[in-house]
Enzyme design. Structure first.
Site, short mmCIF file in Angstrom:
data_model
loop_
_atom_site.label_atom_id
_atom_site.label_comp_id
_atom_site.label_asym_id
_atom_site.label_seq_id
_atom_site.Cartn_x
_atom_site.Cartn_y
_atom_site.Cartn_z
N HIS A 124 -8.39 102.45 48.54
CA HIS A 124 -7.91 103.15 47.34
C HIS A 124 -8.24 104.63 47.53
O HIS A 124 -9.23 104.97 48.19
CB HIS A 124 -8.67 102.57 46.15
N ASP A 201 -16.53 99.12 48.44
CA ASP A 201 -15.81 99.31 47.19
C ASP A 201 -15.45 97.91 46.69
O ASP A 201 -14.56 97.25 47.22
CB ASP A 201 -14.56 100.15 47.47
N GLN A 204 -12.07 95.50 43.27
CA GLN A 204 -11.12 94.39 43.15
C GLN A 204 -11.72 93.04 43.54
O GLN A 204 -11.05 92.02 43.44
CB GLN A 204 -9.88 94.67 44.02
N LYS A 227 -12.31 96.30 34.82
CA LYS A 227 -11.59 95.27 35.57
C LYS A 227 -12.27 93.91 35.43
O LYS A 227 -11.83 92.92 36.01
CB LYS A 227 -11.49 95.67 37.04
N CYS A 365 -2.33 104.07 43.99
CA CYS A 365 -3.42 104.92 44.48
C CYS A 365 -3.84 104.53 45.89
O CYS A 365 -5.03 104.57 46.24
CB CYS A 365 -4.63 104.88 43.55
#
Ligand code: PMP
Length: 407
Positions: A124, A201, A204, A227, A365
């Site tokens: 991202h 990261d 997700q 999220k 993104c």
């Protein structure tokens, strides 16, 4: 068969009863932000109506309660990802803020001219741009792990990128644009063999699978509350205590100090060293409530149910002539990025919206992924445990009627 989670939990989400364009809302933009259950909404109201004050400063009743609830939320997050200590959890405003914290706190201190930072083609923008800013400032170099046509990282190529100037790896656990789950445990172990720390990261991944930072042995792990059925404006950075202690603060201000004179400031201990100013107290407490809600359902149950939804959707969409799934790997979360021949993704999104269906369209993104597949954009349907197979059917019907309009 996995339990029908949507049947049991969907009613907890008042927003899912909305009608959009006179059609029942079909919310398939969960990778951007998931929705909030009533228990989290209630928790925010209870905080605001009976517990609100500034934290860590006063000895009065409300301040003590607000401090206790904020620190309880930190421990909820600690247990959620199995961090060793609660001081390894830093509240940030989100994943972006957490990555920027590491760039400033670790990168600016330890990365020098000529050093190399490894990223991947699946990142991202928020895990690219901060490292580019650092590389520009320091005269360091970015190296990128390529992907194959299925959207999977080429791990052999990753290993070849290492050399004695490699200082840092920043890598996504799951691709937001394609859904690919990366083999991060092995990649972390390889980096550690070369003495290189790794930031993951997890924006997700954390909503869709059990994350154990001790088992992964990552040095940093970042994700966002919004999220995970929580509020916006809150996220966490997990960092190994030793590393966090070695870092310089990112922001200066109140609460992150032990003492201040005009000659010298002594910084507070972790995690407070990295939480300057009044933090988003309500959002942190709401985030804690969201984590409690998800933990009761169980991340393993969520992963199994969402996988079933993904398979159900993939089987139908892959057979539609003129529709292509981008990044059709077996190891992915419930994200379907697709293109329809002859129709711009923006039009796909607009026409689906007319049917009450919310998907995301654009580059997500993650422009380097679009460049890799030589496409400007995709349409992305991303599922949560409260989505149903009937909603997948509505999406498939929507795709069919778009093709009719454009044929
Ligand atoms: N990384 C990934 C993989 C993401 O999907 C996102 C959110 N789209 C982010 C980072 C940034 O998260 P936030 O906007 O909450 O800071």
């Amino acid at each position: 068969p996995t339990p029908e989670l949507a049947a049991r939990y969907r009613a907890d989400f008042p927003i899912l009863n909305l009608k959009v364009n006179d059609k029942p809302l079909v919310y398939l933009d969960n990778a951007a932000s998931s929705q909030m259950p009533q228990s989290v909404i209630d928790r925010l109201i209870r905080y605001q109506t009976t517990q609100h004050a500034n934290i860590h400063r006063a000895v009065h009743y409300l301040s003590e309660i607000a401090t206790r609830e904020y620190e309880t939320a930190r421990r909820t997050l600690q247990h959620f990802i199995n961090a060793r200590e609660d001081r390894e959890i830093i509240f940030t405003s989100g994943t972006t803020d957490a990555i920027n914290l590491v760039m400033h706190g670790y990168g600016r201190k330890f990365i020098q001219s000529g050093d190399e930072i490894i990223l991947t083609n699946l990142e991202h923008h928020s895990n690219i741009v901060p490292w580019q800013m650092l590389a520009e400032e320091k005269g360091a170099t970015i190296r990128v792990v390529p992907i194959n046509d299925a959207g999977e990282l080429l791990v052999d190529e990753y290993e070849k990128l290492f050399n004695p100037r490699t200082r840092f790896v920043a890598l996504t656990h799951v691709s937001n644009a394609l859904g690919t789950i990366n083999p991060i445990k092995n990649m972390i172990a390889f980096a550690h063999q070369q003495g290189v720390p790794v930031l993951i990261d997890g924006a997700q991944a954390a909503p869709h699978m059990k994350v154990d930072v001790q088992d992964l042995d990552c040095d940093f792990y970042a994700f966002s509350g919004h999220k995970l059925c929580g509020p916006t404006g809150i996220g966490i950075l997990y960092g190994k205590a030793k590393l966090l202690e070695s870092m310089q603060p990112f922001k200066g201000g109140g609460d992150m100090i032990v003492s201040v004179t005009f000659e010298k400031t002594t910084y507070n201990t972790i995690p407070y060293k990295f939480e300057a100013g009044t933090p988003p107290i309500a959002a942190a407490i709401g985030f804690g409530a969201a984590i409690e809600y998800l933990s009761k359902i169980g991340l393993d149950a969520i992963a199994a149910y969402e996988h079933e939804l993904l398979n159900y959707a993939t089987e139908q969409i892959i057979t539609i002539p003129g529709v292509h799934i981008i990044g059709n790997t077996r190891t992915k979360v419930a994200v379907l990025s697709f293109i329809i021949d002859g129709v711009h993704p923006h039009d796909v999104g607009t026409l689906l919206n007319q049917e009450g269906i919310a998907v995301r369209t654009g580059h997500h993104c993650a422009q380097p992924i679009m460049q890799r597949f030589k496409i400007p954009a995709t349409s992305r349907a991303s599922f949560a445990f409260y989505n149903t197979k009937a909603e997948v059917d509505t999406l498939v019907e929507g795709i069919h009627s778009i093709q009719k309009v454009f044929s």
